[in-house]
Design a protein around this motif. Structure first.
Motif, mmCIF file in Angstrom:
data_model
loop_
_atom_site.group_PDB
_atom_site.id
_atom_site.type_symbol
_atom_site.label_atom_id
_atom_site.label_comp_id
_atom_site.label_asym_id
_atom_site.label_seq_id
_atom_site.Cartn_x
_atom_site.Cartn_y
_atom_site.Cartn_z
ATOM 1 N N THR A 1 0.782 -1.199 -0.040
ATOM 2 C CA THR A 1 -0.028 0.053 -0.040
ATOM 3 C C THR A 1 0.836 1.337 -0.055
ATOM 4 O O THR A 1 1.559 1.330 1.044
ATOM 5 N N VAL A 2 0.755 1.988 -1.148
ATOM 6 C CA VAL A 2 1.552 3.278 -1.305
ATOM 7 C C VAL A 2 0.567 4.362 -1.573
ATOM 8 O O VAL A 2 -0.342 4.202 -2.503
ATOM 9 N N GLY A 3 0.735 5.535 -0.799
ATOM 10 C CA GLY A 3 -0.257 6.527 -1.007
ATOM 11 C C GLY A 3 -1.723 6.141 -1.132
ATOM 12 O O GLY A 3 -2.731 6.545 -1.715
ATOM 13 N N ASN A 4 -2.067 5.300 0.026
ATOM 14 C CA ASN A 4 -3.402 5.044 0.213
ATOM 15 C C ASN A 4 -3.906 4.093 -0.615
ATOM 16 O O ASN A 4 -5.313 4.123 -0.851
ATOM 17 N N LYS A 5 -3.326 3.262 -1.489
ATOM 18 C CA LYS A 5 -3.741 2.635 -2.490
ATOM 19 C C LYS A 5 -2.834 1.400 -2.587
ATOM 20 O O LYS A 5 -1.459 1.476 -2.795
ATOM 21 N N GLN A 6 -3.695 0.156 -2.652
ATOM 22 C CA GLN A 6 -2.813 -0.979 -2.877
ATOM 23 C C GLN A 6 -2.196 -1.335 -4.249
ATOM 24 O O GLN A 6 -2.983 -1.017 -5.211
ATOM 25 N N GLN A 7 -0.987 -1.351 -4.498
ATOM 26 C CA GLN A 7 -0.404 -1.531 -6.003
ATOM 27 C C GLN A 7 0.449 -2.762 -5.757
ATOM 28 O O GLN A 7 0.937 -3.124 -4.864
ATOM 29 N N ILE A 8 0.666 -3.240 -6.948
ATOM 30 C CA ILE A 8 1.552 -4.337 -7.250
ATOM 31 C C ILE A 8 2.684 -3.681 -8.148
ATOM 32 O O ILE A 8 2.557 -3.114 -9.147
ATOM 33 N N LEU A 9 3.923 -4.029 -7.490
ATOM 34 C CA LEU A 9 5.078 -3.343 -7.891
ATOM 35 C C LEU A 9 6.305 -4.262 -8.175
ATOM 36 O O LEU A 9 6.331 -5.269 -7.547
#
Length: 188
Positions: free
Chosen positions: A149-157
């Motif tokens: 979770t980055v910037g209040n958004k769950q992301q796949i990195l």
């Protein structure tokens, strides 16, 4: 229809052409991507700076077509249904055309704003806990993916391990972000 065209050819052509071209534009948008062209305005006159990048744009092909469509149909209605004079129908048609143009521009602006992806500083991921989305090979052996979770958004990195291999769904901690934007992670 021929009688209507002979009595008011301007309104009839505006209504029919505007409607047909407007719906073709919408179909192209749905099936062929963006069929509009974009222009950026960047003017500097006496130190005043105007930038038209992502701002509200009233003039576009879609808004012009909406103007013609609205003006044509209301012009015909004003003359034939409401029995207004030519001057009154012209004013009513022009006002409604401007309203349609503004409405079309407003909707386009809101859709573009809704679709815009907020920019997130990937360095905010350092110290965050997440999980491995795919297998991550041991240090120097390749990359995998993590869910953080980055910037209040769950992301796949994309991520690389700083030591041992990490299996899918194992907990991870982000240790660092490398120069290419990949996360460096370890098991938590």
């Amino acid at each position: 229809m021929t009688d209507l065209f002979m009595q008011n050819p301007v309104y009839t052509v505006m209504a029919l052409a505007g409607t047909i071209l407007f719906f073709i534009k919408i179909l192209l948008l749905f099936f062929g991507g963006d069929s509009d062209f974009d222009t950026d305005l960047d003017i500097d006159m006496n130190g005043d700076h105007i930038d038209g990048g992502d701002t509200f744009s009233i003039v576009s092909i879609q808004s012009i077509l909406a103007f013609f469509m609205g003006t044509g149909w209301i012009g015909l209605a004003a003359i034939h249904e409401w029995k207004l004079t030519n001057g009154q129908s012209t004013i009513a048609a022009a006002l409604f055309g401007v309203i349609m143009m503004l409405f079309s521009s407003f909707i386009t602006f809101k859709i573009k704003k809704f679709n815009s992806i907020p920019k997130v500083d990937i360095k905010e991921a350092v110290g965050k806990v997440g999980r491995a989305y795919t297998n991550i090979p041991s240090k120097g052996q390749g990359v995998g993916q993590v869910e953080v979770t980055v910037g209040n958004k769950q992301q796949i990195l994309q991520a690389s391990s700083v030591d041992e291999a990490i299996n899918s769904f194992d907990g991870i901690v982000v240790v660092q972000v490398d120069d290419s934007g990949n996360l460096l992670v370890k098991k938590s």
